[in-house]
Design a protein around this motif. Structure first.
Motif, PDB file in Angstrom:
ATOM      1  N   ASP A 153     -16.360  13.635 -46.546  1.00  0.00           N
ATOM      2  CA  ASP A 153     -16.582  14.353 -45.448  1.00  0.00           C
ATOM      3  C   ASP A 153     -16.128  12.992 -44.204  1.00  0.00           C
ATOM      4  O   ASP A 153     -16.079  13.281 -42.983  1.00  0.00           O
ATOM      5  CB  ASP A 153     -16.540  15.026 -45.017  1.00  0.00           C
ATOM      6  CG  ASP A 153     -17.279  16.565 -45.971  1.00  0.00           C
ATOM      7  OD1 ASP A 153     -16.231  16.314 -46.518  1.00  0.00           O
ATOM      8  OD2 ASP A 153     -17.920  16.879 -45.614  1.00  0.00           O
ATOM      9  N   GLY A 154     -15.151  12.222 -44.810  1.00  0.00           N
ATOM     10  CA  GLY A 154     -14.379  10.982 -43.514  1.00  0.00           C
ATOM     11  C   GLY A 154     -16.064  10.078 -43.405  1.00  0.00           C
ATOM     12  O   GLY A 154     -15.957   9.075 -42.177  1.00  0.00           O
ATOM     13  N   SER A 155     -17.384   9.955 -43.880  1.00  0.00           N
ATOM     14  CA  SER A 155     -18.167   9.238 -43.629  1.00  0.00           C
ATOM     15  C   SER A 155     -19.286   8.444 -44.747  1.00  0.00           C
ATOM     16  O   SER A 155     -19.193   9.792 -46.142  1.00  0.00           O
ATOM     17  CB  SER A 155     -18.961   9.466 -42.606  1.00  0.00           C
ATOM     18  OG  SER A 155     -18.965  10.449 -41.695  1.00  0.00           O
ATOM     19  N   ILE A 156     -19.611   7.444 -44.775  1.00  0.00           N
ATOM     20  CA  ILE A 156     -20.514   6.908 -45.642  1.00  0.00           C
ATOM     21  C   ILE A 156     -22.016   7.361 -45.581  1.00  0.00           C
ATOM     22  O   ILE A 156     -22.184   7.071 -44.151  1.00  0.00           O
ATOM     23  CB  ILE A 156     -20.805   5.606 -45.818  1.00  0.00           C
ATOM     24  CG1 ILE A 156     -18.985   4.926 -46.138  1.00  0.00           C
ATOM     25  CG2 ILE A 156     -21.749   4.735 -46.531  1.00  0.00           C
ATOM     26  CD1 ILE A 156     -19.141   2.926 -46.184  1.00  0.00           C
ATOM     27  N   THR A 157     -22.325   8.472 -46.113  1.00  0.00           N
ATOM     28  CA  THR A 157     -22.919   9.193 -45.777  1.00  0.00           C
ATOM     29  C   THR A 157     -25.293   8.583 -46.199  1.00  0.00           C
ATOM     30  O   THR A 157     -26.116   8.672 -46.014  1.00  0.00           O
ATOM     31  CB  THR A 157     -23.750  10.189 -46.571  1.00  0.00           C
ATOM     32  OG1 THR A 157     -23.263  10.150 -48.017  1.00  0.00           O
ATOM     33  CG2 THR A 157     -21.872  10.727 -45.843  1.00  0.00           C
ATOM     34  N   ARG A 158     -24.391   7.896 -47.319  1.00  0.00           N
ATOM     35  CA  ARG A 158     -26.030   6.455 -47.567  1.00  0.00           C
ATOM     36  C   ARG A 158     -25.200   5.268 -48.804  1.00  0.00           C
ATOM     37  O   ARG A 158     -24.201   5.633 -48.902  1.00  0.00           O
ATOM     38  CB  ARG A 158     -26.795   7.259 -48.314  1.00  0.00           C
ATOM     39  CG  ARG A 158     -26.664   8.130 -49.333  1.00  0.00           C
ATOM     40  CD  ARG A 158     -27.752   8.610 -50.338  1.00  0.00           C
ATOM     41  NE  ARG A 158     -28.063   9.374 -51.378  1.00  0.00           N
ATOM     42  CZ  ARG A 158     -26.850  10.428 -51.739  1.00  0.00           C
ATOM     43  NH1 ARG A 158     -26.310  11.619 -51.167  1.00  0.00           N
ATOM     44  NH2 ARG A 158     -27.532  10.530 -53.265  1.00  0.00           N
TER      45      ARG A 158
END
Length: 140
Positions: free
Chosen positions: A88-93
């Motif tokens: 969703d548009g982010s590097i989450t981990r």
């Protein structure tokens, strides 16, 4: 120690239909293609997430090598794979998968140094995301 490094991105066209090239000061990347398709569809070329993964894996492995060397030992091999999760548009981990072999070092000491390297490597400190570490240690 102080230094700077440079990279250049050139993009032409729309986000979905356009194309770009990336170049680095060292020329390891020299007009390397990237696009919507190389980023989101696994076509040949590179993308920002894999470059972040490569930078993080390389920085972490080198930092760990420095820490191990400070103990008077020399790593036989450190292999790090970085898995970058985009959602969703982010590097989450990012998960770092480390395989290491250091003659004469206990697994406990290796794990402690790996955790420290994860915390202090410059790329880890730069990234604003969860960083996980999974370790496989080969007893030398």
């Amino acid at each position: 120690m102080k230094f700077t490094r440079q990279a250049t991105a050139t993009w032409k066209g729309t986000g979905m239909e356009g194309t770009g090239v990336l170049s680095t000061q060292s020329a390891v990347l020299n007009n390397t293609a990237y696009s919507f398709h190389t980023r989101f569809k696994d076509e040949k070329g590179t993308n920002p997430e894999e470059l972040i993964g490569a930078a993080h894996a390389g920085c972490f492995a080198m930092q760990l090598s420095f820490l191990i060397t400070e103990t008077g030992r020399t790593p036989k091999e450190l292999t790090t794979r970085a898995k970058v999760y985009f959602e969703d548009g982010s590097i989450t981990r990012i998960t770092l998968y480390l395989n290491g072999e250091v003659p004469g070092m206990s697994e406990k000491d290796f794990r402690e140094l790996a955790q420290k390297a994860k915390e202090i490597c410059p790329v880890s400190k730069l990234l604003n995301t969860l960083i996980e570490l999974e370790i496989t240690y080969v007893t030398a």
